[in-house]
Structures are given as C-alpha cells and as structure tokens.
Scaffold this motif. Structure first.
Motif, PDB file in Angstrom:
ATOM      1  N   SER A  51      69.018  30.116  49.569  1.00  0.00           N
ATOM      2  CA  SER A  51      69.825  31.346  49.518  1.00  0.00           C
ATOM      3  C   SER A  51      71.296  31.024  49.756  1.00  0.00           C
ATOM      4  O   SER A  51      72.173  31.628  49.138  1.00  0.00           O
ATOM      5  CB  SER A  51      69.316  32.381  50.517  1.00  0.00           C
ATOM      6  N   SER A  61      72.541  29.386  46.572  1.00  0.00           N
ATOM      7  CA  SER A  61      72.636  30.428  45.545  1.00  0.00           C
ATOM      8  C   SER A  61      73.858  31.307  45.751  1.00  0.00           C
ATOM      9  O   SER A  61      74.568  31.639  44.795  1.00  0.00           O
ATOM     10  CB  SER A  61      71.373  31.290  45.546  1.00  0.00           C
ATOM     11  N   VAL A 102      72.351  40.890  44.929  1.00  0.00           N
ATOM     12  CA  VAL A 102      71.580  40.334  43.810  1.00  0.00           C
ATOM     13  C   VAL A 102      70.427  39.478  44.329  1.00  0.00           C
ATOM     14  O   VAL A 102      69.289  39.592  43.857  1.00  0.00           O
ATOM     15  CB  VAL A 102      72.490  39.504  42.873  1.00  0.00           C
ATOM     16  N   LEU A 103      70.705  38.633  45.313  1.00  0.00           N
ATOM     17  CA  LEU A 103      69.651  37.775  45.861  1.00  0.00           C
ATOM     18  C   LEU A 103      68.578  38.599  46.576  1.00  0.00           C
ATOM     19  O   LEU A 103      67.382  38.330  46.432  1.00  0.00           O
ATOM     20  CB  LEU A 103      70.252  36.728  46.795  1.00  0.00           C
ATOM     21  N   GLY A 135      66.507  40.312  44.011  1.00  0.00           N
ATOM     22  CA  GLY A 135      65.652  39.318  43.357  1.00  0.00           C
ATOM     23  C   GLY A 135      64.422  38.992  44.181  1.00  0.00           C
ATOM     24  O   GLY A 135      63.310  38.894  43.646  1.00  0.00           O
ATOM     25  N   ILE A 136      64.613  38.833  45.477  1.00  0.00           N
ATOM     26  CA  ILE A 136      63.476  38.550  46.358  1.00  0.00           C
ATOM     27  C   ILE A 136      62.505  39.728  46.362  1.00  0.00           C
ATOM     28  O   ILE A 136      61.288  39.554  46.223  1.00  0.00           O
ATOM     29  CB  ILE A 136      63.962  38.244  47.790  1.00  0.00           C
ATOM     30  N   LEU A 180      62.178  42.122  44.128  1.00  0.00           N
ATOM     31  CA  LEU A 180      61.562  42.281  42.809  1.00  0.00           C
ATOM     32  C   LEU A 180      60.451  41.263  42.597  1.00  0.00           C
ATOM     33  O   LEU A 180      59.369  41.607  42.112  1.00  0.00           O
ATOM     34  CB  LEU A 180      62.625  42.146  41.712  1.00  0.00           C
ATOM     35  N   PHE A 181      60.702  40.031  42.970  1.00  0.00           N
ATOM     36  CA  PHE A 181      59.669  39.003  42.833  1.00  0.00           C
ATOM     37  C   PHE A 181      58.448  39.344  43.671  1.00  0.00           C
ATOM     38  O   PHE A 181      57.308  39.182  43.229  1.00  0.00           O
ATOM     39  CB  PHE A 181      60.213  37.634  43.232  1.00  0.00           C
ATOM     40  N   ILE A 193      63.424  30.668  42.448  1.00  0.00           N
ATOM     41  CA  ILE A 193      63.807  31.975  41.897  1.00  0.00           C
ATOM     42  C   ILE A 193      65.222  32.335  42.327  1.00  0.00           C
ATOM     43  O   ILE A 193      66.021  32.820  41.521  1.00  0.00           O
ATOM     44  CB  ILE A 193      62.785  33.054  42.310  1.00  0.00           C
ATOM     45  N   LEU A 194      65.557  32.101  43.575  1.00  0.00           N
ATOM     46  CA  LEU A 194      66.910  32.394  44.057  1.00  0.00           C
ATOM     47  C   LEU A 194      67.955  31.573  43.298  1.00  0.00           C
ATOM     48  O   LEU A 194      69.000  32.091  42.895  1.00  0.00           O
ATOM     49  CB  LEU A 194      67.013  32.121  45.551  1.00  0.00           C
ATOM     50  N   LEU A 197      68.197  32.760  39.633  1.00  0.00           N
ATOM     51  CA  LEU A 197      68.864  34.063  39.635  1.00  0.00           C
ATOM     52  C   LEU A 197      70.375  33.890  39.796  1.00  0.00           C
ATOM     53  O   LEU A 197      71.166  34.516  39.086  1.00  0.00           O
ATOM     54  CB  LEU A 197      68.289  34.925  40.759  1.00  0.00           C
ATOM     55  N   THR A 218      73.085  34.859  36.859  1.00  0.00           N
ATOM     56  CA  THR A 218      73.893  36.060  37.077  1.00  0.00           C
ATOM     57  C   THR A 218      75.348  35.745  37.421  1.00  0.00           C
ATOM     58  O   THR A 218      76.200  36.630  37.322  1.00  0.00           O
ATOM     59  CB  THR A 218      73.295  36.957  38.186  1.00  0.00           C
TER      60      THR A 218
END
Length: 180
Positions: free
Chosen positions: A57, A60, A111-112, A115-116, A118-119, A146-147, A150, A154
């Motif tokens: 994180s 990211s 956003v992060l 994303g978490i 949503l996943f 994923i992080l 993403l 983005t």
C-alpha cells in the motif's frame, strides 16, 4: 556553483520527504481502518501477510502521488529559471502545490481503499481481509498485487486530472519552438 539551484534542490528534498511522511501516515491509517488492525501490533506478532499488504500500500501510494511531487518540482524549476521571475508568485505556487499534493494523497488513499473493498466484495465466500489478519500469506500476496496494479493503472488518470492545478509559469514567446 549556482546557490539558487542548490537551495531549490534542498527545497525539493524537503518537499519530497514531507510528502512521503504524510503519505506513509495516511496509507497506514487508512489501511489499518479497512483491515481493522494496527500495523505496530501486526509487526510485533510477525504477521507477514499484513506486512506485505501494508508495504504494497505504501509503494502503491508512492506510485499514485509521485506525479504530484514531480509536477510541483517542474513548476518550481521553471519559475526559478524564468528571466522574469517574480518572487510574489512563489507563495501562490506553494499553496497550489500543497493543494495538488494533498488531493493526490487523498485520492490515492481513496482509490486504494476502494480497491481493497471492491476486491473483498468480488470474492464471495472468502474474506480476504480476515485472512490477511490471520496471517494468510497467499491472501496477502494477492491483495498486494491488486494494490500495485491498481496504482499503476490509475496513476496516469490521476495525473491527468490534477495536472491542471499546477500554475506553470508563462514561458517567453518562442521558448518551445525548435530552431529552423
């Protein structure tokens, strides 16, 4: 030796350090709330999965915010090198740069976080966040990847959306024209 450029370089180092510190603080606080955990406790317990997710994180967020620092740095370079530099422009540039970086940090953390969440919603039957809290390294690796993806995908959109905020100094006429 050009003392002005040296001072500008030092200012950029301080700016980068302050943005990094604020970003680290925001990322750790935001992710801790989502994971429902405390990073210092997880580190003491040796939770590798949570460590991976926290580390990714931070990387990211750095990917998402680096453009704000670069754009601010470029604007400062142009302002300092401009032959018609007016020091009265500097406070406005600093204020807009702070807004740009602050918005980048807030949007990046959001956003992060989304994303978490949503996943986590996309995989019914598996609570990835609970698995990470329990130390499941596989879940931590997937969530970390994923992080990072993403952030990589983005960052250009965030950069494009926020670049209009930086007041780049007006260059003299013909500066960017290639010689014939």
């Amino acid at each position: 030796m050009d003392f002005t450029l040296f001072v500008v370089g030092l200012i950029k180092v301080v700016l980068g350090g302050l943005v990094a510190a604020l970003g680290i603080w925001l990322a750790l606080r935001g992710l801790s709330r989502i994971l429902g955990s405390r990073p210092e406790e997880e580190l003491r317990q040796g939770n590798v999965a949570a460590g991976l997710v926290h580390a990714s994180s931070l990387v990211s967020l750095g990917l998402l915010v680096q453009h704000a620092v670069q754009a601010t740095s470029d604007a400062v370079d142009l302002a300092v090198r401009a032959p018609h530099l007016q020091w009265s422009m500097v406070p406005g540039l600093v204020a807009v740069a702070a807004l740009h970086v602050g918005l980048s940090l807030i949007v990046g953390v959001t956003v992060l976080a989304l994303g978490i969440l949503l996943f986590d919603r996309m995989t019914p039957g598996i609570d990835e966040l609970a698995e990470v809290r329990k130390g499941n390294v596989a879940a931590g690796l997937i969530l970390s990847a994923i992080l990072l993806v993403l952030a990589l995908l983005t960052a250009p959109g965030l950069q494009a959306a926020l670049n209009g905020l930086i007041p780049f100094p007006q260059l003299p006429e013909g500066t960017l024209v290639a010689p014939a």
